[in-house]
Design a protein around this motif. Structure first.
Motif, PDB file in Angstrom:
ATOM      1  N   LYS A 116       0.818  -1.215   0.000  1.00 27.54           N
ATOM      2  CA  LYS A 116       0.000   0.000   0.000  1.00 27.54           C
ATOM      3  C   LYS A 116       0.852   1.266   0.000  1.00 27.54           C
ATOM      4  CE  LYS A 116      -3.547  -1.667   3.104  1.00 27.54           C
ATOM      5  NZ  LYS A 116      -4.285  -1.268   4.314  1.00 27.54           N
ATOM      6  N   GLY A 117       2.171   1.081   0.089  1.00 27.33           N
ATOM      7  CA  GLY A 117       3.058   2.245   0.073  1.00 27.33           C
ATOM      8  C   GLY A 117       3.187   2.946   1.415  1.00 27.33           C
ATOM      9  N   LEU A 118       2.751   2.271   2.489  1.00 24.73           N
ATOM     10  CA  LEU A 118       2.835   2.909   3.807  1.00 24.73           C
ATOM     11  C   LEU A 118       4.249   2.837   4.383  1.00 24.73           C
ATOM     12  CD1 LEU A 118      -0.451   1.526   5.419  1.00 24.73           C
ATOM     13  CD2 LEU A 118       0.023   3.901   4.836  1.00 24.73           C
ATOM     14  N   VAL A 119       4.916   1.716   4.160  1.00 20.53           N
ATOM     15  CA  VAL A 119       6.266   1.541   4.708  1.00 20.53           C
ATOM     16  C   VAL A 119       7.174   0.919   3.651  1.00 20.53           C
ATOM     17  CG1 VAL A 119       5.365   1.167   7.026  1.00 20.53           C
ATOM     18  CG2 VAL A 119       5.843  -0.789   5.558  1.00 20.53           C
ATOM     19  N   LYS A 120       8.467   0.910   3.988  1.00 21.43           N
ATOM     20  CA  LYS A 120       9.434   0.222   3.133  1.00 21.43           C
ATOM     21  C   LYS A 120      10.291  -0.629   4.060  1.00 21.43           C
ATOM     22  CE  LYS A 120      11.965  -0.275  -0.703  1.00 21.43           C
ATOM     23  NZ  LYS A 120      12.549  -1.513  -0.127  1.00 21.43           N
ATOM     24  N   GLY A 121      10.222  -1.930   3.873  1.00 23.22           N
ATOM     25  CA  GLY A 121      10.921  -2.837   4.773  1.00 23.22           C
ATOM     26  C   GLY A 121      12.345  -3.125   4.349  1.00 23.22           C
ATOM     27  N   GLY A 122      12.979  -3.977   5.098  1.00 22.12           N
ATOM     28  CA  GLY A 122      14.347  -4.385   4.809  1.00 22.12           C
ATOM     29  C   GLY A 122      14.820  -5.229   5.972  1.00 22.12           C
ATOM     30  N   ARG A 123      15.918  -5.895   5.797  1.00 18.09           N
ATOM     31  CA  ARG A 123      16.430  -6.744   6.855  1.00 18.09           C
ATOM     32  C   ARG A 123      16.815  -5.877   8.052  1.00 18.09           C
ATOM     33  NH1 ARG A 123      18.881 -11.719   6.658  1.00 18.09           N
ATOM     34  NH2 ARG A 123      20.432 -12.138   8.280  1.00 18.09           N
ATOM     35  N   GLN A 124      16.162  -6.088   9.148  1.00 18.07           N
ATOM     36  CA  GLN A 124      16.414  -5.326  10.385  1.00 18.07           C
ATOM     37  C   GLN A 124      16.193  -3.830  10.211  1.00 18.07           C
ATOM     38  OE1 GLN A 124      17.511  -7.392  13.204  1.00 18.07           O
ATOM     39  NE2 GLN A 124      19.644  -7.778  12.713  1.00 18.07           N
ATOM     40  N   LYS A 125      15.462  -3.478   9.178  1.00 20.34           N
ATOM     41  CA  LYS A 125      15.253  -2.054   8.915  1.00 20.34           C
ATOM     42  C   LYS A 125      13.772  -1.778   8.671  1.00 20.34           C
ATOM     43  CE  LYS A 125      18.172  -1.973   5.550  1.00 20.34           C
ATOM     44  NZ  LYS A 125      19.075  -1.615   4.432  1.00 20.34           N
ATOM     45  N   LEU A 126      13.389  -0.557   8.924  1.00 19.41           N
ATOM     46  CA  LEU A 126      12.018  -0.175   8.629  1.00 19.41           C
ATOM     47  C   LEU A 126      11.972   1.330   8.370  1.00 19.41           C
ATOM     48  CD1 LEU A 126       9.253  -1.415   8.317  1.00 19.41           C
ATOM     49  CD2 LEU A 126       8.759  -0.812  10.672  1.00 19.41           C
ATOM     50  N   LEU A 127      11.380   1.678   7.254  1.00 20.78           N
ATOM     51  CA  LEU A 127      11.232   3.073   6.887  1.00 20.78           C
ATOM     52  C   LEU A 127       9.743   3.361   6.732  1.00 20.78           C
ATOM     53  CD1 LEU A 127      12.761   5.703   5.727  1.00 20.78           C
ATOM     54  CD2 LEU A 127      12.113   4.765   3.502  1.00 20.78           C
ATOM     55  N   VAL A 128       9.269   4.343   7.456  1.00 24.36           N
ATOM     56  CA  VAL A 128       7.848   4.690   7.375  1.00 24.36           C
ATOM     57  C   VAL A 128       7.675   5.801   6.354  1.00 24.36           C
ATOM     58  CG1 VAL A 128       5.867   5.578   8.630  1.00 24.36           C
ATOM     59  CG2 VAL A 128       7.429   3.999   9.750  1.00 24.36           C
ATOM     60  N   ARG A 129       6.928   5.502   5.316  1.00 28.66           N
ATOM     61  CA  ARG A 129       6.721   6.484   4.248  1.00 28.66           C
ATOM     62  C   ARG A 129       5.553   7.405   4.556  1.00 28.66           C
ATOM     63  NH1 ARG A 129       9.054   5.677  -0.469  1.00 28.66           N
ATOM     64  NH2 ARG A 129       9.875   3.650  -1.135  1.00 28.66           N
ATOM     65  N   ASP A 130       4.531   6.831   5.180  1.00 24.02           N
ATOM     66  CA  ASP A 130       3.281   7.575   5.361  1.00 24.02           C
ATOM     67  C   ASP A 130       2.769   7.399   6.799  1.00 24.02           C
ATOM     68  OD1 ASP A 130       0.837   8.739   5.304  1.00 24.02           O
ATOM     69  OD2 ASP A 130      -0.042   7.409   3.802  1.00 24.02           O
ATOM     70  N   ALA A 131       3.323   8.239   7.680  1.00 24.01           N
ATOM     71  CA  ALA A 131       2.972   8.118   9.100  1.00 24.01           C
ATOM     72  C   ALA A 131       1.487   8.401   9.317  1.00 24.01           C
ATOM     73  CB  ALA A 131       3.821   9.070   9.934  1.00 24.01           C
ATOM     74  N   ALA A 132       0.953   9.348   8.550  1.00 22.70           N
ATOM     75  CA  ALA A 132      -0.460   9.701   8.711  1.00 22.70           C
ATOM     76  C   ALA A 132      -1.350   8.510   8.366  1.00 22.70           C
ATOM     77  CB  ALA A 132      -0.801  10.900   7.827  1.00 22.70           C
ATOM     78  N   GLY A 133      -0.965   7.809   7.320  1.00 23.35           N
ATOM     79  CA  GLY A 133      -1.720   6.630   6.926  1.00 23.35           C
ATOM     80  C   GLY A 133      -1.713   5.573   8.009  1.00 23.35           C
ATOM     81  N   LEU A 134      -0.540   5.392   8.606  1.00 23.12           N
ATOM     82  CA  LEU A 134      -0.432   4.444   9.711  1.00 23.12           C
ATOM     83  C   LEU A 134      -1.311   4.880  10.869  1.00 23.12           C
ATOM     84  CD1 LEU A 134       3.183   3.182  10.422  1.00 23.12           C
ATOM     85  CD2 LEU A 134       1.178   1.959   9.627  1.00 23.12           C
TER      86      LEU A 134
END
Lengths: 232, 232
Positions: free
Chosen positions: A205-223
């Motif tokens: 949905k484009g809310l976050v971008k994952g990765g190994r041991q990583k997390l990037l939140v793209r859309d905090a408002a959506g969350l």
DNA sequence: CACTTTCGTTGCGCCAAAACAAAGACCTCG
DNA sequence: CGAGGTCTTTGTTTTGGCGCAACGAAAGTG
């Protein structure tokens, strides 16, 4: 021991309203310790001989149940006190704080606490507010666990993480230390499988971008909307 | 106001290490209030103008979520302080304490807390230990909610209740105040239907004896085994 | 660079417990 | 003592998310 520089701690809430002299007197009894990622400051069940202040880095405090299940009780952020068994009326440490990133902690022997408080009531008040804050958070988590479904709990946990350890980047807000799906699962009372599924769905949905041991939140408002449960 | 007799509070942990004079000085600023069953001492969200000590009776502190679900955050037992928003760094009360049985509370204006602490650091230490205890309990509940299934959670909740409010009777231990299945459900994060089924099953096994707003534990040891999850 | 370990993803079946539903027990009060 | 409310029990249906399992991908190791 060359002594710890006052400027490192002067601004922390714990030392609010204390004079420079009083802070120096406390620091005189303290030692510094470096903790490597994966290393534990102490172990659950050990006799509580020291209490601590996190200067730099990030710790996760885990508890292990009798049947071997593990949960993350809380994260320790710079400026937080921990291992404060004295306040909890305990002889032993209730959990194990493990470094998620390289960390530096200040250590005091438990005995000195009583002395410090006698000399300055403000210290007790400050410590109490810190513990009160944590009690609040604990109640919030209890309420979430009691009333919310897994996806909302995970949303809340992630929002809390970016709030406490978020670092702005070009494409969103990154969680500033290594964190696995397993960790998030242990924070929300679910399994890593379910967390993985949820994060995958969010990524689609484009809310976050994952990765190994990583997390990037793209859309905090959506969350946030998910966390509030307004989607139905 | 004729004043509150010191003997009512002298033995409470909160007043440990305080002199008679100091206690009297605190009581001079206090008022007494009677609370009828079902009545609330204050309401969630109200501005915190007072803090309280339960002298006699029993309160349940509830929180209501945005979507109307209710949970019981904790029970207040005689000797406990509550409504202590000051310590939680809050302006408003986070929950609503409702009398489960007829109760008597001591009330102080929030402003006097700072003054009391300045005069006697022991008070801050005692209060901190009380809050620390509650934090401990909160973490325990979080761990239970995260790792245990409903039946074990209910068992733990009931054991905690007979521990804190148990009254020995000829045939077992009675919970000393009116408590409904709904209440237990709100304490364990489940539904009253499920609680009812579980209690019925326990009654069939002879572990407990139910009744409208009543609960008698016949076999605490048996419950303990259930709570530990050793049955499998 | 192959080997091992750790971490993440995804599909599928199943079960505990929630949701829905309805009736029965008990209390209170006019 | 009958009416209405609150609390409790019990049956049936539905589902969220856990357990199990297998695979893929990335990081560390010698």
């Amino acid at each position: 021991m060359a002594g710890i520089d006052r400027s490192l701690v002067r601004a922390l809430p714990l030392f609010e309203k204390l004079s420079d002299l009083e802070i120096d007197r406390m620091l005189a009894r303290a030692t510094l310790r470096r903790v490597l990622p994966g290393e534990a400051v102490f172990e659950q069940g050990q006799k509580a001989t020291q209490f601590f202040l996190l200067l730099h880095g990030r710790l996760k405090v885990t508890q292990v149940t009798a049947d071997g299940q593990q949960i993350i009780v809380r994260m320790v952020h710079p400026g937080d006190i921990f291992g404060f068994a004295k306040a909890l009326q305990r002889e032993d440490y209730p959990g194990t704080p493990t470094a998620a990133a390289e960390s530096v902690v200040i250590c005091w022997p438990t005995e000195v606490w009583g002395m410090f408080v006698e000399q300055n009531p403000h210290l007790a008040v400050n410590a109490m507010q810190s513990i009160g804050q944590r009690l609040q958070e604990a109640h919030t988590r209890i309420r979430e666990m009691a009333t919310e479904e897994v996806e909302r709990r995970v949303a809340h946990a992630v929002l809390r993480l970016i709030d406490q350890a978020g670092k702005k980047e070009a494409t969103g807000i990154r969680i500033d230390f290594p964190i696995s799906r397993q960790d998030i699962a242990e924070m929300t009372g679910t399994t890593l499988h379910t967390v993985s599924r949820i994060l995958s769905a969010w990524e689609a949905k484009g809310l976050v971008k994952g990765g190994r041991q990583k997390l990037l939140v793209r859309d905090a408002a959506g969350l946030q909307i998910l966390a509030e449960g307004l989607t139905s």
